[in-house]
Write an enzyme that holds these catalytic residues in place. Structure first.
Site, PDB file in Angstrom:
ATOM      1  NE  ARG A   1      -4.354  -1.455   1.639  1.00 42.99           N
ATOM      2  CZ  ARG A   1      -5.295  -1.892   2.466  1.00 42.99           C
ATOM      3  NH1 ARG A   1      -5.133  -1.796   3.768  1.00 42.99           N
ATOM      4  NH2 ARG A   1      -6.405  -2.399   1.992  1.00 42.99           N
TER       5      ARG A   1
ATOM      6  CE  LYS B   1     -19.557 -18.096   6.925  1.00 42.99           C
ATOM      7  NZ  LYS B   1     -19.927 -17.478   8.189  1.00 42.99           N
TER       8      LYS B   1
ATOM      9  N   GLY C   1      -9.013  -9.549  -0.739  1.00 43.06           N
ATOM     10  CA  GLY C   1      -7.780  -9.870  -0.017  1.00 43.06           C
ATOM     11  C   GLY C   1      -7.270 -11.280  -0.299  1.00 43.06           C
TER      12      GLY C   1
ATOM     13  N   GLY D   1     -12.903  -4.139   0.775  1.00 36.91           N
ATOM     14  CA  GLY D   1     -14.300  -3.736   0.961  1.00 36.91           C
ATOM     15  C   GLY D   1     -14.761  -2.725  -0.086  1.00 36.91           C
TER      16      GLY D   1
END
Ligand code: ADP
Ligand code: MG
Length: 385
Positions: free
Chosen positions: A36, A193, A341, A364
């Site tokens: 980052r 999920k 990720g 996100g």
């Protein structure tokens, strides 16, 4: 989307405040992955080259109000920036009474979440930050889905606002894949999920020509299609959503899968047809025939967007499906975009990073963008004209 870009602005002798996402993983004071920080360099370097005085703002972790947050100081980040930029980077803890920064200089404000107002999008904090600069640059794609003082409120008060190089390239890649994609658009979705990704599926099924599913989330879709999935991870409460998805979208389900009795590094993987899964076994990966078919679809795509591993790729014996998809995404002539990720970790593990057109730096934020949501950090930069 009408937003100013850093490259188009006059920066000579201006005070430029760059909101970067320098939220790196730390082990004590050691940065374990500086991706980052490196991703933020082009914007900082451009501002310096154009003769600006540079202030950098970022958060790090989640400081607790009133707690001991010393371990979340940006000190190690300032140090690493200094090494990478090859110029001094001063960490500033106290800036509320004004701050001087000269052209060619770089100063980094201490973890902005040490300010309690930051995550509440406090406007007084936003105004104080804006008063430090002539130009506000948002380059923090990883935090663009949050309306905070330094990502949202500040744009109300700054004289000029714009997107930095990283943010602009994220938007460009996402729009290229979603707004006006070269077709067919193939969405590859996996991960553990279905619950965290329902919105993603609902949005992608309206824009994608085909969705290829794997990972734990495919289990619930298989169950909805009447398949006996044995001991696999499933979300029974989402069976109705899964049925709606199957009825309203083009979703070819896995025809074969890899299964296991137990999930650990020593357990064996068994190849099973999807309609013949023993009740004590759990699905841990897509099978070779499914991977071959998915690979063919990916090879014929105009655009591919990928989020979510096809199996429990952390264990080598369950990683083949994800590796084959990573290879197919790397090899296709389509425009390819990947994010998430664990997806990025898998891509790196299989050495495909350089062959994928764009790898999003936002977890996100990437997911919210592909859910079709408008991100506050981007919205704040939009011009009325
Ligand atoms: P990303 O971070 O890329 O968005 P997710 O966090 O949604 O991806 O999912 C990644 C996780 O999904 C991995 O840890 C992987 O082990 C797990 N996973 C993949 N396939 C299965 C499966 N069949 N059963 C259980 N977990 C799975
Ligand atoms: Mg994940």
């Amino acid at each position: 989307m009408a937003i100013n870009k850093l490259a188009d602005l006059q920066l000579q002798n201006k005070r430029v405040l760059i909101r970067a996402d320098l939220n790196v993983p730390l082990d004590g004071v050691t940065i374990t992955n500086d991706l980052r920080i490196r991703a933020s360099l082009p914007t900082i370097e451009l501002a310096l080259d154009r003769g600006a005085a540079v202030l950098i703002v970022s958060h790090l972790g989640r400081p607790k109000a009133g707690g001991d947050n010393a371990h979340l100081s940006l000190e190690p980040v300032a140090e690493r920036l200094h090494e990478l930029l090859e110029c001094p980077v001063v960490l500033v803890r106290d800036w509320r009474n004004g701050l001087n920064v000269d052209p060619g200089e770089v100063k980094l404000l201490e973890n902005i979440r040490f300010e309690e107002g930051e995550t509440k999008n406090d406007l007084e904090l936003a105004r104080a930050l804006a008063s430090l600069c002539d130009v506000y640059v948002n380059d923090a794609f990883g935090t663009a889905h949050r309306a905070h003082s330094s990502t949202h409120g500040i744009a109300k008060y700054a004289t000029e606002s714009c997107a930095g190089i990283l943010l602009a390239s994220e938007i460009e890649a996402l729009e290229r894949a979603l707004a006006n994609p070269k077709r067919p658009l193939v969405a590859v979705l996996g991960g553990s999920k279905i619950s965290g990704k329902l919105e993603v599926i609902y949005n992608l099924k309206s824009v994608a020509d085909t969705m290829l599913v794997g990972g734990g989330m495919a289990n619930t879709l298989l169950l909805a299609a009447g398949v006996n999935v044995g001991n696999s991870l499933v979300e029974k409460e989402l069976i109705n959503d899964a049925m709606t998805i199957l009825q309203t979208a083009e979703v070819p389900l896995p025809v074969d899968v890899m299964t296991a009795d137990t999930i650990d590094v020593k357990s064996n993987a068994f190849l099973r047809l999807s309609d013949d899964i023993p009740s004590r076994e759990a699905i841990v990966d897509i099978g070779p025939e499914t991977a071959r078919r998915y690979g063919k679809t990916i090879a014929g795509a105009g655009t591919v967007i990928w989020n979510g591993p096809m199996g429990i790729f952390e264990y080598p014996q369950f990683a083949e499906g994800t590796r084959k998809i990573a290879d197919a995404v790397a090899d296709t002539d389509a425009f390819t975009l990947a994010g998430g990720g664990d997806t990025i970790a898998a891509i790196e593990q299989f050495d495909s990073s350089n062959l994928i057109d764009y790898i999003s730096t936002g977890g996100g934020a990437f997911l919210e963008f592909i859910e079709g949501k408008s991100l506050p950090g981007i919205e704040a930069l939009q011009r009325n004209s």
